[in-house]
Structure formats: C-alpha cells, structure tokens
Design a protein around this motif. Sequence first.
Motif, short mmCIF file in Angstrom:
data_model
loop_
_atom_site.label_atom_id
_atom_site.label_comp_id
_atom_site.label_asym_id
_atom_site.label_seq_id
_atom_site.Cartn_x
_atom_site.Cartn_y
_atom_site.Cartn_z
N ILE A 351 -24.74 -13.84 18.51
CA ILE A 351 -25.24 -15.15 18.11
C ILE A 351 -26.76 -15.20 18.18
CG2 ILE A 351 -25.22 -17.61 18.65
CD1 ILE A 351 -22.63 -16.64 17.44
N THR A 352 -27.32 -14.65 19.26
CA THR A 352 -28.77 -14.61 19.40
C THR A 352 -29.39 -13.73 18.33
OG1 THR A 352 -28.57 -14.97 21.79
CG2 THR A 352 -30.66 -14.08 20.98
N TRP A 353 -28.72 -12.62 18.01
CA TRP A 353 -29.25 -11.72 16.99
C TRP A 353 -29.37 -12.44 15.65
CZ3 TRP A 353 -28.39 -9.79 12.20
CH2 TRP A 353 -29.12 -8.66 11.83
N TRP A 354 -28.33 -13.17 15.27
CA TRP A 354 -28.40 -13.87 13.98
C TRP A 354 -29.37 -15.04 14.03
CZ3 TRP A 354 -27.28 -12.69 9.27
CH2 TRP A 354 -26.35 -11.68 9.00
N LYS A 355 -29.56 -15.60 15.20
CA LYS A 355 -30.51 -16.71 15.33
C LYS A 355 -31.94 -16.23 15.14
CE LYS A 355 -31.82 -20.44 18.50
NZ LYS A 355 -31.58 -21.04 19.84
N VAL A 356 -32.22 -15.01 15.61
CA VAL A 356 -33.59 -14.48 15.54
C VAL A 356 -33.71 -13.44 14.42
CG1 VAL A 356 -35.42 -13.30 16.81
CG2 VAL A 356 -33.89 -14.89 18.01
N GLY A 357 -32.96 -12.34 14.55
CA GLY A 357 -33.06 -11.26 13.56
C GLY A 357 -32.52 -11.64 12.20
N GLY A 358 -31.60 -12.60 12.16
CA GLY A 358 -31.00 -12.99 10.89
C GLY A 358 -31.83 -13.95 10.08
N MET A 359 -33.03 -14.30 10.53
CA MET A 359 -33.88 -15.22 9.78
C MET A 359 -34.30 -14.63 8.43
SD MET A 359 -36.25 -16.82 12.82
CE MET A 359 -37.05 -17.94 11.69
N LYS A 360 -34.21 -13.30 8.32
CA LYS A 360 -34.55 -12.66 7.04
C LYS A 360 -33.48 -12.91 5.98
CE LYS A 360 -34.75 -8.75 9.18
NZ LYS A 360 -34.87 -7.29 9.44
N TYR A 361 -32.30 -13.32 6.43
CA TYR A 361 -31.18 -13.55 5.52
C TYR A 361 -30.67 -14.97 5.73
CZ TYR A 361 -31.49 -8.56 6.59
OH TYR A 361 -31.95 -7.30 6.84
N PRO A 362 -31.37 -15.97 5.21
CA PRO A 362 -31.05 -17.37 5.55
C PRO A 362 -29.64 -17.80 5.17
CG PRO A 362 -32.59 -17.25 3.71
CD PRO A 362 -32.49 -15.88 4.27
N THR A 363 -29.15 -17.36 3.99
CA THR A 363 -27.81 -17.78 3.57
C THR A 363 -26.74 -17.07 4.40
OG1 THR A 363 -28.69 -18.00 1.32
CG2 THR A 363 -26.30 -18.13 1.60
N LEU A 364 -26.93 -15.77 4.61
CA LEU A 364 -26.02 -15.04 5.48
C LEU A 364 -26.04 -15.60 6.90
CD1 LEU A 364 -26.37 -11.24 4.57
CD2 LEU A 364 -24.32 -12.66 4.42
N GLN A 365 -27.19 -16.07 7.32
CA GLN A 365 -27.31 -16.66 8.65
C GLN A 365 -26.41 -17.88 8.79
OE1 GLN A 365 -31.05 -18.65 9.77
NE2 GLN A 365 -31.14 -17.29 11.55
N ARG A 366 -26.37 -18.70 7.75
CA ARG A 366 -25.52 -19.89 7.78
C ARG A 366 -24.04 -19.49 7.78
NH1 ARG A 366 -26.07 -23.55 3.24
NH2 ARG A 366 -24.85 -24.92 4.59
N ILE A 367 -23.71 -18.46 7.01
CA ILE A 367 -22.32 -17.99 7.00
C ILE A 367 -21.93 -17.47 8.38
CG2 ILE A 367 -20.76 -16.26 6.03
CD1 ILE A 367 -22.28 -16.50 3.41
#
Length: 451
Positions: A351-367
């Motif tokens: 969860i933390t990874w997608w919150k921080v590292g996933g900012m490069k993929y905004p739509t995937l981050q929401r999924i």
Amino acid sequence: MYVPCPHNSEVICEGLHQVLVEWHLERKISTVTLDNCAANDKAIWNMEDKLDSNSLMLQGKLIHMRWCVHILNLIVQDGMSVLKEGIERVRDSVAYWSATPKRHERFEKMARTLNIPYTRKIGLDCKTRWNSTYLMLSTALPYQEIFYRLSRQVKQFDCCPTIEDWNFAKEVCDKLKIFYDIIELLSGTKYVTSNILFPKICCIRLVIRKWSATNNELMQKICEEMKEKFDKYWLDVHGLMAMATILDPRYKTHMLQALFGSLYGYEHAANKVDELKNLMVELLLEYKESDEPAASVQVAAQVDKDQEDEAGILLDQYMMQQPIVSSQLCTELDLYLEEPALPRTQEVDIITWWKVGGMKYPTLQRIARDILPIPVTTVASEYAFSTSGRILSAHRSRLAPKTTEALMCMQAWSRDNMFDNVTSDHFAIQSVLEDEQEAMEECESEITIED
C-alpha cells in the motif's frame, strides 16, 4: 446486521442494500466478499439491479468476490471425506487417553518416564473440522512411543495405531499443513492478502497434482476429490485476484507466466496473461473516463486563475477537446510492467509502495487503491465460527450471554492492542464481569448452605 428470516436471496439483498444506503456507500463499492452459498450468489445478482452500474468496476463484472478461505475449506473437506478409516485408530487412541483427567495424567507420566517432552497436550478433534483433525494429528505424532508403551501395560487400550497407521497419519498431516498454513496466511488482518491469493491457490493446484502420483490408493482418492472441487471454483478467483498479483511490484506478470506455464504449458500461459492484461486495459479506460469531469473542473479553475497566460489557456482548451487514446493508457501499464520488478524476497508494504512509488502511474494507482484492499475472507479464520468451544468449555458452560460477549470482545481487543483506545466500553464490560462473579459467588454460597 440482523437479517430476518427467511434468509433467502431477496432478504439478504434488501438488508445489504439498506445498510449501504444508510452509510452512503452505495456508489463506493468495489467488491462484496461472500461465502459460497446459492442464496448469496443470487443476492449479488439482484444487488446489481439496485446499484448504479457506472459506479462499479467493469459495470459490476467484478463485484462478487468469493470467500476464498471458505472455498479452500470445501476443497479440503471433500478430500477428508474419504479419510475416516485411515486415521480412525489414531483418533480412538487420542480419545481414550484424553477422556478423563486420570487417564491423561497417566499418559503424561509415561512421557516423563520415556523422557519425551510433553509440550503439547493431546486433544480429540471435531470430525467436521479438518483443521482440528490436523491439530490432533500433529500433536499426537511425536508421542507414538508413549501410545505403544501404554498399549502393553493397559489391556483396555486395544486400539493402538499400527506403524502403517502412523505413517499414513504423518502423510496426511504433511499435506494438511500446506492448507493450514495458507489459510492462516490468507486470514491475516494487518496486511494485504489479495496480492498473495492467486499464487497460493496455484500452488495448491500444483501440489494436488503432485500428490496424485502417490502409490497409496486412499491418498489418490483424496486428491481426486480435492481436484474436482478445485476445478469447480478455479474460475471464481481467476481474474480479479490475478490482477491483484500483477499490481504487486515484486510479481507483475512474471509470477503469472511462471504459474500458468506450470499449469497449462508456456504457450498457453502467454494467452492467459494477455487476457488478463486486456482486462486491466479495460479497467484503465474506465477509470480514465471517470477522471474526465474532475479534470475539466480543475482545468477550468486554472483558466480563471491565469487570465494573463493566453497561450496556456488555448493549450488547455485544445487538450480538453482531444479524445482519449487507448494507447496512452496502455503506455502507462506497459511502463509499469517494463520497470524492473522488486526482489521477490524483499518485504514490501504494498500500500505504501503504491502511495509513493505508484505516483508515476496515476490511473493504475487508483486501480490498486480499489483492488488491493479487497479481503479474501470475511473472518479472522475459518474456525472462528467455533469460538464458543474455546470460551464455553465443559468446565465453564454456565456463563451468562453478557459475560460470554465480554470475554470475546476483550480477547479481540487484546489481540489487536486496542485496550489503550477503550474507555467506557472497557469499564462497562469490567462491570458486567464483576456482576457475574458476584452472582456466581452468591449461587455457590446458597449451595453450601443447602448442603
């Protein structure tokens, strides 16, 4: 939530919808996790008519999440249905030496005589709960010598297991341990479980295939029962949980390629992975379209703020009129998949990874935000339904309902370290316990006087 009788699909659907509306969650649903019951299946089917399909993932195709721990238990129970004869003497032996305190004391004394550490107390299992059968076998196996010695001393003990019985019990215990460990892992409440479900389910299918190669006819029959039940529920957890695995930065599609390759062959595996990637592309398009209104409002606010930047205004207006090209979304997914995966053994707070590292993929981050928190089970563990057996024992079977409820709450709060946040409820429960204790003491005094 109390659901009145009869517990049919219509009543369940209406009760669930009423709660969602009351809590204003009817447009914020990703999935509903339910066990494998025909009434629940139909209730979810009816629920789709009551909810706005535009607020659901893929128009509601993914709304029903099967209770995977329950499904695993069904798989094991079907296999265990043919197990009765193989471990009957082990069960009878445990029942004999745990029947009375005097017999158990003699069993413990023999352990000391043989210098065998008696660290786990033997106990009879519940035949309808395979996990209790596993615990019974795993506890009894280290004490084979004790059972054998006692059979030579006690004539009434005529059901001592043979060497073949113990060997079969050990084989069964080793196989049940895999299911037991996986269910314990999937029943966790303090970490994400959706991303690890698909690999664990595939591992179970692989080990069942491996077990079927044994020469033991009874074990082959067990594997056949397990395989039949597994194939029945395989598709129920196939798509959604596979996408959760892709969203794990340690696995991505590499894990799916490896698992599908072992299950179906690597040529067929590529087609399976492509199907799942296409499913994710559909989700990307859907999430991107749902972003459009918010994006328009944001751009409009920016236009009002920067009146002096005529070039920026023209660019924003031009971009708003451009259609969304699916290849742009595919690029976001491709960039994520092409990025090197994290080491498999690395501990990752996903969860933390997608919150921080996933900012490069905004739509995937929401999924990821909507899929990863999906629970794969609705209780801490399957045998939590038998909590009463651990609270209302044979020696403490007259507790009042309030006292039983207080004990269950305090046990749960203690396990989750919630006592620091408990104030009035804690004192209320403490008061109930004190009242119950006083009532029991008065009852004992009355019995003493009568005697």
